[in-house]
Write a protein that holds these residues in place. Structure first.
Motif, short mmCIF file in Angstrom:
data_model
loop_
_atom_site.label_atom_id
_atom_site.label_comp_id
_atom_site.label_asym_id
_atom_site.label_seq_id
_atom_site.Cartn_x
_atom_site.Cartn_y
_atom_site.Cartn_z
N ASP A 39 0.85 -1.19 0.00
CA ASP A 39 0.00 0.00 0.00
C ASP A 39 0.89 1.24 0.00
OD1 ASP A 39 -1.58 2.24 1.51
OD2 ASP A 39 -3.08 0.81 0.76
N ALA A 40 0.55 2.20 -0.83
CA ALA A 40 1.36 3.42 -0.96
C ALA A 40 1.54 4.14 0.37
CB ALA A 40 0.75 4.34 -2.00
N SER A 41 0.61 3.99 1.29
CA SER A 41 0.73 4.66 2.58
C SER A 41 1.89 4.11 3.41
CB SER A 41 -0.57 4.55 3.38
OG SER A 41 -0.82 3.20 3.74
N TRP A 42 2.41 2.95 3.05
CA TRP A 42 3.54 2.35 3.75
C TRP A 42 4.87 2.90 3.25
CZ3 TRP A 42 1.94 -3.43 2.74
CH2 TRP A 42 0.70 -3.69 3.34
N PHE A 43 4.83 3.61 2.13
CA PHE A 43 6.06 4.03 1.47
C PHE A 43 7.06 4.71 2.40
CE2 PHE A 43 8.57 7.40 -0.44
CZ PHE A 43 9.39 6.66 -1.27
N PRO A 44 6.68 5.73 3.18
CA PRO A 44 7.70 6.41 3.98
C PRO A 44 8.48 5.47 4.91
CG PRO A 44 5.66 7.65 4.00
CD PRO A 44 5.36 6.33 3.36
N VAL A 45 7.78 4.55 5.55
CA VAL A 45 8.44 3.61 6.46
C VAL A 45 9.35 2.68 5.67
CG1 VAL A 45 8.08 1.67 8.04
CG2 VAL A 45 6.68 3.74 8.25
#
Length: 166
Positions: A39-45
Motif C-alpha cells: 500500500d502506498a501509505s507504507w512508502f515512507p516507512v
C-alpha cells in the motif's frame, strides 16, 4: 475551468487532498497490477528502513512528519502483516527499534523496481510541461513558508481590521 480551479485559494487544501488521493490511487493500482501486496501509505516507512538497518518509532515519526501515535499505528499494522518487527534498544530500554522481517525485505525487493519506474515516469510527466516541472520546488517553498506564515493569524487580523473599518 472547473469549480475547484475557479475558487482558487478557497479550496486549495481540498485540491491538494484530491490530487493526493488520485495519485495514491494510481500508485496502488500499479502495485495491484504487478501482483504486489503493498500500500502506498507504507512508502515512507519502507523507504526509511531501506536506507537504515533500524529506526525507532520516534525517528520514523520525526522523519516522516507524522505524529508518534500515527507512526506507531502504522508500525503496528506492518507488524501484524509480519513485514516489520520491533526490538528493544540496548541503549535505552524505553525505545523500540523497527526493522524489516525477512518477509518485509522480500517485499522491498519487489517494490524497488516500481519506485524506479514511478520516478522515471513522473520525471517524463514533469518534462512534458514546464509548469509541471515547477511543482516540486514550488511545493517545497510553500511547505517551508507555510510553517512560519501564520495563515490563521493573518486572516483573523484581516477580519478584525475589516470589521473596525466597516
Amino acid at each position: 475551468m472547473n469549480l475547484y480551479q475557479s475558487l482558487g485559494y478557497l479550496v486549495f487544501g481540498s485540491r491538494l487532498r484530491r490530487m493526493s488521493e488520485a495519485f495514491l490511487t494510481e500508485i496502488n493500482r500499479i502495485y495491484q497490477g504487478k501482483g504486489i501486496d503493498f500500500d502506498a501509505s507504507w512508502f515512507p516507512v519502507f523507504y526509511l528502513l531501506s536506507k537504515n538497518d533500524s529506526l525507532s518509532i520516534k525517528e520514523l515519526s520525526e522523519q516522516t512528519g507524522v505524529s508518534h501515535p500515527a507512526a506507531s499505528q502504522l508500525i503496528t499494522n506492518l507488524k501484524s502483516r509480519e513485514l516489520v518487527e520491533t526490538t528493544v534498544s540496548t541503549d535505552d530500554g524505553r525505545k523500540q527499534l523497527v526493522q524489516f522481517t525477512d518477509k518485509g525485505l522480500a517485499l522491498l525487493t519487489q517494490i524497488l523496481p516500481v519506485w524506479d519506474a514511478i520516478t522515471i515516469s513522473m520525471t517524463d510527466l514533469a518534462d512534458s510541461d514546464p509548469k509541471i516541472a515547477e511543482i516540486l520546488p514550488a511545493l517545497s517553498a510553500l511547505e517551508d513558508n507555510f510553517k512560519v506564515f501564520n495563515l490563521s493569524g493573518k486572516v483573523i487580523a484581516k477580519l478584525e481590521v475589516d470589521n473596525i473599518t466597516n
